[in-house]
Each structure stands twice: as C-alpha cells, then as structure tokens.
Design an enzyme around this catalytic site. Structure first.
Site, PDB file in Angstrom:
ATOM      1  N   ARG A   1      97.596  36.599  15.737  1.00 53.10           N
ATOM      2  CA  ARG A   1      97.009  37.439  16.597  1.00 53.10           C
ATOM      3  C   ARG A   1      96.594  38.788  16.442  1.00 53.10           C
ATOM      4  O   ARG A   1      95.419  39.389  16.792  1.00 53.10           O
ATOM      5  CB  ARG A   1      97.711  37.317  18.247  1.00 53.10           C
ATOM      6  CG  ARG A   1      96.914  37.745  19.347  1.00 53.10           C
ATOM      7  CD  ARG A   1      97.484  37.441  20.553  1.00 53.10           C
ATOM      8  NE  ARG A   1      98.602  38.276  20.762  1.00 53.10           N
ATOM      9  CZ  ARG A   1      99.323  38.082  21.706  1.00 53.10           C
ATOM     10  NH1 ARG A   1      99.201  37.103  22.502  1.00 53.10           N
ATOM     11  NH2 ARG A   1     100.727  38.822  21.885  1.00 53.10           N
TER      12      ARG A   1
ATOM     13  N   LYS B   1      94.231  42.115  21.412  1.00 53.61           N
ATOM     14  CA  LYS B   1      95.433  42.867  21.907  1.00 53.61           C
ATOM     15  C   LYS B   1      95.105  44.294  21.539  1.00 53.61           C
ATOM     16  O   LYS B   1      95.875  44.859  20.369  1.00 53.61           O
ATOM     17  CB  LYS B   1      96.705  42.519  21.427  1.00 53.61           C
ATOM     18  CG  LYS B   1      97.632  42.700  22.648  1.00 53.61           C
ATOM     19  CD  LYS B   1      98.894  42.004  22.731  1.00 53.61           C
ATOM     20  CE  LYS B   1     100.024  42.657  23.278  1.00 53.61           C
ATOM     21  NZ  LYS B   1     100.218  42.583  24.564  1.00 53.61           N
TER      22      LYS B   1
ATOM     23  N   GLU C   1      93.054  36.990  34.191  1.00 58.55           N
ATOM     24  CA  GLU C   1      94.471  37.275  34.076  1.00 58.55           C
ATOM     25  C   GLU C   1      95.310  38.433  34.809  1.00 58.55           C
ATOM     26  O   GLU C   1      94.081  39.384  35.165  1.00 58.55           O
ATOM     27  CB  GLU C   1      94.743  37.158  32.555  1.00 58.55           C
ATOM     28  CG  GLU C   1      94.572  38.422  31.828  1.00 58.55           C
ATOM     29  CD  GLU C   1      94.882  38.332  30.356  1.00 58.55           C
ATOM     30  OE1 GLU C   1      95.815  38.049  30.052  1.00 58.55           O
ATOM     31  OE2 GLU C   1      94.069  39.021  29.854  1.00 58.55           O
TER      32      GLU C   1
HETATM   33  N1  PLP Z   1      97.708  39.057  28.611  1.00 62.42           N
HETATM   34  C1  PLP Z   1      97.933  40.154  28.245  1.00 62.42           C
HETATM   35  C2  PLP Z   1      96.612  41.179  28.832  1.00 62.42           C
HETATM   36  C3  PLP Z   1      99.119  40.760  27.883  1.00 62.42           C
HETATM   37  O1  PLP Z   1      98.787  42.011  27.362  1.00 62.42           O
HETATM   38  C4  PLP Z   1     100.113  39.895  27.367  1.00 62.42           C
HETATM   39  C5  PLP Z   1     101.137  40.527  26.723  1.00 62.42           C
HETATM   40  O2  PLP Z   1     101.343  40.226  25.482  1.00 62.42           O
HETATM   41  C6  PLP Z   1      99.849  38.686  27.636  1.00 62.42           C
HETATM   42  C7  PLP Z   1      98.862  38.155  28.403  1.00 62.42           C
HETATM   43  C8  PLP Z   1     101.015  37.438  27.359  1.00 62.42           C
HETATM   44  O3  PLP Z   1     101.070  37.176  25.956  1.00 62.42           O
HETATM   45  P1  PLP Z   1     102.184  36.820  25.273  1.00 62.42           P
HETATM   46  O4  PLP Z   1     102.647  35.654  25.811  1.00 62.42           O
HETATM   47  O5  PLP Z   1     101.630  36.374  23.679  1.00 62.42           O
HETATM   48  O6  PLP Z   1     103.067  37.861  25.140  1.00 62.42           O
HETATM   49  C1  COI Z   2     104.003  41.778  26.325  1.00 61.79           C
HETATM   50  O1  COI Z   2     104.126  41.020  27.227  1.00 61.79           O
HETATM   51  O2  COI Z   2     104.637  41.871  25.048  1.00 61.79           O
HETATM   52  C2  COI Z   2     102.944  42.769  26.532  1.00 61.79           C
HETATM   53  O3  COI Z   2     102.492  43.370  25.507  1.00 61.79           O
HETATM   54  C3  COI Z   2     102.558  43.356  28.024  1.00 61.79           C
HETATM   55  C4  COI Z   2     102.801  44.648  28.230  1.00 61.79           C
HETATM   56  C5  COI Z   2     103.937  45.435  28.186  1.00 61.79           C
HETATM   57  C6  COI Z   2     101.516  45.387  27.491  1.00 61.79           C
END
Ligand code: PLP
Ligand code: COI
Length: 339
Positions: free
Chosen positions: A80, A183, A219
C-alpha cells in the site's frame, strides 16, 4: 526506562529509544541509519512541506503469550505504501527495505512492546517524505523514509464499546478521483475541520459520504465502515476510501465464520436496516458504532439496542485479535514472528 501503565495507554505519540531512516538520493536508496533523535533536519523548500509529498502507514506489533512479537500482514502495508508513493509521484520503498526497517525499529525498541493481555500493542508508523527541493510544482528527486514506533491503547477512548458518529454533507474528505484510496497526508488535512467539529459536537468521528452524489457511505476519518445484517458482512466499495487491511481480513474472517460478504455501494438509508455496525482499522481495531446522526437532517440511526457491542462484531473482534496476538490459529498465514 520509565514505568508504563500498559492497560491505560492512550493512542498517541510515545517517545522510545530509537527510530530508523533511509535516504533516497541520486536515484537509489542508501543504507538504513539508526537514530535516537526524534528530530529530522530538512530543507525549507522540501516538497513535503509545500506540495504534500508525504505518505505513511500504520501497523502494530503484538506480543503473544509466548513472549514472541508478531507482525500482521506487513506485506500489505508495504504494497500500500508503494501505491501511495506511486499516486503522488514519490520514489517507492522496496518491500525488503520496508520489512527490514519495520523489523529493526521494533527490535530496537523491544522493551516498549506491551505485554500480552493488556489490550495494547506497539504502533508502527512508517513515513515517506519528499526532501528534495522544488519551488515549481514538481516531484522531488530526494526522499526520506523513516519508521518510528510507540506503545498504544485503542484509538477510540471508548475501547470496544459503541461510539457515536456524525454524517456530514458540507465537507468532504477526498474527491471521487482524488487521493482518497492512498494513505497520503493531504487526505487527513482535508478531514481535520470536519473531524474536530464532530468531536466538539460530541461524536467520536465523522462518517464521510462519497463526495459526488452524497448518497453512499464512504468511511470514517481513520477507519473503514462495515454493517451486519442477515448473517452478512457489508462494507462500502468506493474509489475514494482507503483499502483497509483490517477490513480485508475481517471479510475473510466473516466468510470463515460462515457469513456472506458483500462489498458494494451502501446507501445511507440502509443504515436503518443494519443489526450492527462498526469502524475497523489498525488503530481502531473494531470500534462498534452505536449511533449515527446525519448532521444536516438530524436523522438518527441507532445501531445498538443495549449500548453494547453486538454479538457478530464481538466475535469478529475476538477472532481478529486472537490471530494478531497468536492466541488463535492463523489459517491464512497472516502473522510473522520477529526473531
Ligand atoms: N481508512 C483510513 C482513512 C485510515 O487512515 C485507516 C488506517 O490506516 C484505515 C481506513 C484502516 O486501514 P488499515 O486497516 O489498513 O489500518
Ligand atoms: C491506522 O489505523 O493505523 C491509522 O493510520 C489511522 C490513523 C491514526 C490515521
């Protein structure tokens, strides 16, 4: 080392002993460096400061009952971050370098990995910034990749208890064909005003809608959304949301539990029909959603009958954390132990 009350850790910055860094210069990545300073020295014309060339990741290291430290699906975070770099024209961090630096940052700060059973973990924050100088709007030719870590508790102070979220229609997090699916820092800058207002108004987070039609759920600020009904796990499909690794894993776990899984557009009105709903992400883990209020119309959707997490969300949470902490079998090979 200072005494840490592991069970009461907030989600926040925590100074540890070391971080790791690596520079991209003259068309190649250099050697990993270890630093004990939390500061970096960059040029004031660096592209990260002006034109938002910044991407980050969020991961956790979990300590098992056996004392061993586990990473969860790190390859997905590495991939990612490459997609994020690609999306805003930064140099991509090779997977091996990503893995080496994440592993080293955890090893060097081993004493900060919370003990098993405290509901805490070591949060890992890899970040990539454009350090090369530009004043015209152009990508940099130099980059810095860093990884710092720190022990954390759950992102939402409620822990595994239902939170309230707010639907907003006067602000968007990401444009339909913008950068919502990667991200990068700009998405979070774009969400700050709505998120802080929601907090002032008593909500844990904003539930953003897709920006074009504002008919479908996108989201939450820092986490993906899911709803549960009729033994089905339903989660939005949209080009402007971040593909969450937690959500991807929960879809598989739900399927393993014998549930149906649907990834599709989720109209706002459908909220009325969900038996349970939640937000999921590395930091949030699963945060059950008890109530969602549409700020414009005042319409309320109640998603928790008794103020507690629902049975399906609870089972999903237990299974996911069980795999992450090494308490449950790992049938899909998601966990790797840091030796
Ligand atoms: N959506 C956003 C905007 C986020 O910042 C995050 C955090 O990383 C997620 C979703 C969840 O992603 P993940 O499950 O890969 O941490
Ligand atoms: C995460 O879930 O790891 C994130 O990066 C979310 C947030 C702290 C930006």
């Amino acid at each position: 080392m200072q005494q840490i009350d592991w069970g009461k850790l907030p989600f926040g910055y925590f100074q540890t002993d070391y971080n790791v860094r690596c520079y991209y210069r003259n068309g190649e990545w250099g050697k990993m460096e270890v630093s004990s300073s939390p500061h970096i020295n960059i040029h004031m014309a660096a592209t990260c400061l002006h034109y938002g060339q910044e991407a980050f990741e969020g991961m956790k290291a979990y300590r098992g009952k056996d004392g061993k430290i586990r990473l969860f699906r790190w390859e997905e975070n590495a991939k990612r971050m490459q997609r994020s770099a690609d999306g805003i024209l930064m140099s991509k961090v090779p997977e091996e370098l990503f893995h080496k630096m994440v592993t080293e940052a955890v090893r060097l700060n081993e004493s900060y990995v919370p003990p098993h059973g405290q509901g805490a973990a070591l949060y890992i924050r890899p970040l990539l910034i454009g350090t090369g100088i530009q004043v015209g709007v152009k990508p940099a030719d130099e980059y810095l990749f860093m990884v710092f870590v720190g022990p954390v508790g759950p992102y939402f102070k409620e822990g595994f208890n239902p939170v309230s979220m707010q639907i907003v229609r006067d602000m968007d997090r990401a444009a339909p064909q913008g950068t919502g699916h990667i991200k990068v820092g700009g998405n979070y800058a774009g969400s700050l005003r709505a998120s802080e207002r929601a907090k002032e108004e008593g909500y844990a987070a904003v539930l953003f809608l897709e920006a074009k039609e504002k008919k479908y759920i996108d989201e939450a600020g820092p986490a993906n959304f899911f709803g549960i009904k009729d033994n089905t796990y339903i989660t939005p499909k949209s080009d402007s949301i971040l593909p969450s690794i937690t959500n991807m894993s929960l879809m598989q776990i739900a399927e393993d539990m014998g549930m149906k899984v649907e990834r599709r557009e989720v109209p706002v009105e459908e909220l009325e029909t969900f038996e349970e709903a939640g937000a999921c992400g590395t930091a949030a883990i699963i945060s059950p959603i008890g109530k969602i209020v549409d700020r414009e119309s005042g319409k309320e959707y109640n998603l928790s009958k008794d103020g507690k997490a629902g049975p399906v969300s609870t089972e999903l949470f237990k299974k996911l954390q069980g795999i992450q902490y090494g308490d449950e079998p790992d049938p899909h090979g998601w966990v790797s132990i840091i030796e």
